[in-house]
Design a protein around this motif. Structure first.
Motif, PDB file in Angstrom:
ATOM      1  N   VAL A  33       2.763  13.855 -73.031  1.00  0.00           N
ATOM      2  CA  VAL A  33       1.875  14.698 -73.830  1.00  0.00           C
ATOM      3  C   VAL A  33       2.388  14.714 -75.268  1.00  0.00           C
ATOM      4  O   VAL A  33       3.520  15.147 -75.528  1.00  0.00           O
ATOM      5  CB  VAL A  33       1.826  16.139 -73.284  1.00  0.00           C
ATOM      6  N   LEU A  50       3.061  16.230 -78.537  1.00  0.00           N
ATOM      7  CA  LEU A  50       3.165  17.588 -79.054  1.00  0.00           C
ATOM      8  C   LEU A  50       3.877  17.563 -80.402  1.00  0.00           C
ATOM      9  O   LEU A  50       4.760  16.728 -80.631  1.00  0.00           O
ATOM     10  CB  LEU A  50       3.943  18.477 -78.077  1.00  0.00           C
ATOM     11  N   ALA A  86       1.848  24.207 -76.968  1.00  0.00           N
ATOM     12  CA  ALA A  86       0.725  23.642 -76.221  1.00  0.00           C
ATOM     13  C   ALA A  86      -0.434  24.631 -76.270  1.00  0.00           C
ATOM     14  O   ALA A  86      -0.260  25.804 -75.939  1.00  0.00           O
ATOM     15  CB  ALA A  86       1.117  23.359 -74.781  1.00  0.00           C
ATOM     16  N   GLU A 140      -6.425  23.743 -74.437  1.00  0.00           N
ATOM     17  CA  GLU A 140      -6.992  22.442 -74.053  1.00  0.00           C
ATOM     18  C   GLU A 140      -5.930  21.557 -73.415  1.00  0.00           C
ATOM     19  O   GLU A 140      -6.173  20.898 -72.397  1.00  0.00           O
ATOM     20  CB  GLU A 140      -7.581  21.758 -75.290  1.00  0.00           C
ATOM     21  N   THR A 141      -4.735  21.545 -73.992  1.00  0.00           N
ATOM     22  CA  THR A 141      -3.630  20.758 -73.449  1.00  0.00           C
ATOM     23  C   THR A 141      -3.202  21.291 -72.089  1.00  0.00           C
ATOM     24  O   THR A 141      -2.960  20.519 -71.153  1.00  0.00           O
ATOM     25  CB  THR A 141      -2.436  20.777 -74.421  1.00  0.00           C
ATOM     26  N   LYS A 148      -5.551  20.172 -69.247  1.00  0.00           N
ATOM     27  CA  LYS A 148      -5.599  18.756 -68.879  1.00  0.00           C
ATOM     28  C   LYS A 148      -4.293  18.220 -68.315  1.00  0.00           C
ATOM     29  O   LYS A 148      -4.246  17.089 -67.834  1.00  0.00           O
ATOM     30  CB  LYS A 148      -5.964  17.926 -70.118  1.00  0.00           C
ATOM     31  N   THR A 149      -3.215  18.992 -68.431  1.00  0.00           N
ATOM     32  CA  THR A 149      -1.884  18.488 -68.090  1.00  0.00           C
ATOM     33  C   THR A 149      -1.195  19.410 -67.073  1.00  0.00           C
ATOM     34  O   THR A 149      -1.777  20.399 -66.641  1.00  0.00           O
ATOM     35  CB  THR A 149      -1.003  18.400 -69.355  1.00  0.00           C
ATOM     36  N   HIS A 160      -2.279  11.129 -75.119  1.00  0.00           N
ATOM     37  CA  HIS A 160      -3.454  11.937 -74.794  1.00  0.00           C
ATOM     38  C   HIS A 160      -3.704  11.823 -73.286  1.00  0.00           C
ATOM     39  O   HIS A 160      -4.288  10.852 -72.810  1.00  0.00           O
ATOM     40  CB  HIS A 160      -4.687  11.435 -75.562  1.00  0.00           C
ATOM     41  N   ASN A 171       1.330  13.821 -65.145  1.00  0.00           N
ATOM     42  CA  ASN A 171       0.350  13.549 -66.194  1.00  0.00           C
ATOM     43  C   ASN A 171       0.019  12.062 -66.215  1.00  0.00           C
ATOM     44  O   ASN A 171       0.926  11.224 -66.209  1.00  0.00           O
ATOM     45  CB  ASN A 171       0.919  13.959 -67.557  1.00  0.00           C
TER      46      ASN A 171
END
Length: 196
Positions: A45, A47, A63, A66-67, A70-71, A102, A180
């Motif tokens: 991810v 960051l 984070a 949205e992050t 998804k993770t 992403h 992820n």
């Protein structure tokens, strides 16, 4: 841009919630070399570094919701180890594959087999547009560039050599853990063009 070649392992030192955001304090061997605003991949991810404490050997990243959706970051707790990679410098060697940091979605580790010299991991994910793997194609799992096989619409396998096992968080993965995934960007563009 990243390559999926893990530089070092970091350890989550602290987790602080602020509204819908989570701030993670991460300890690592290269924290003192980081700068505020630098991008670092944490388990794949991307960051942004928002604070650095060189004396303590830590940095802080944030984070957003949205992050977190998804993770697997919402599951992180102090003591968890994460794979770290800094962005590829313009004059750097390109050893893995194109990784953007992403994450597309998470997958579940279904099976881990010790093969007496290597390890076989099987992962299952939700099928959908752009979630494409091909035999001997690239996949990014927790920031690690790997080659997949036994590819299906909702899963694939990877084989891990001892060096990768020892220098990444694959040694910590067990069946039921979530990872992820970032699918190959070239494959995603081709799938979109073909309407798949």
């Amino acid at each position: 841009m990243f390559t999926g070649i893990i530089e070092t392992l970091g350890t989550i030192q602290a987790v602080r919630r602020e509204g819908t955001n989570i701030h993670f304090t991460v300890a690592s061997g290269f924290a003192g070399e980081l700068k505020i605003d630098q991008s670092v991949a944490h388990d794949g991810v991307c960051l942004t570094v928002v604070a650095v404490d060189g004396m303590a050997g830590t940095h802080v990243v944030t984070a957003i919701d949205e992050t977190l959706q998804k993770t697997n970051l919402s599951q992180w707790a102090p003591g968890k180890r994460v794979n770290l990679e800094r962005c590829l410098p313009a004059n750097g060697r390109f050893d893995g594959h194109i990784v953007q940091g992403h994450v597309d979605l998470t997958a579940e580790c279904e099976r881990v087999e010790d093969q007496n010299g290597s390890w076989l991991f099987r992962f299952r994910h939700e099928p959908g547009p752009g979630r494409v793997t091909v035999e001997k194609g690239s996949i990014c799992i927790n920031g690690t560039s790997l080659t997949c096989f036994n590819s299906t619409d909702d899963g694939f396998s990877v084989a891990i050599i001892p060096y990768t096992y020892e220098h990444t968080t694959f040694q910590d993965l067990r069946p039921g853990h979530r990872v992820n995934l970032e699918f190959d960007i070239v494959g995603k563009y081709v799938a979109k063009l073909l309407g798949k």
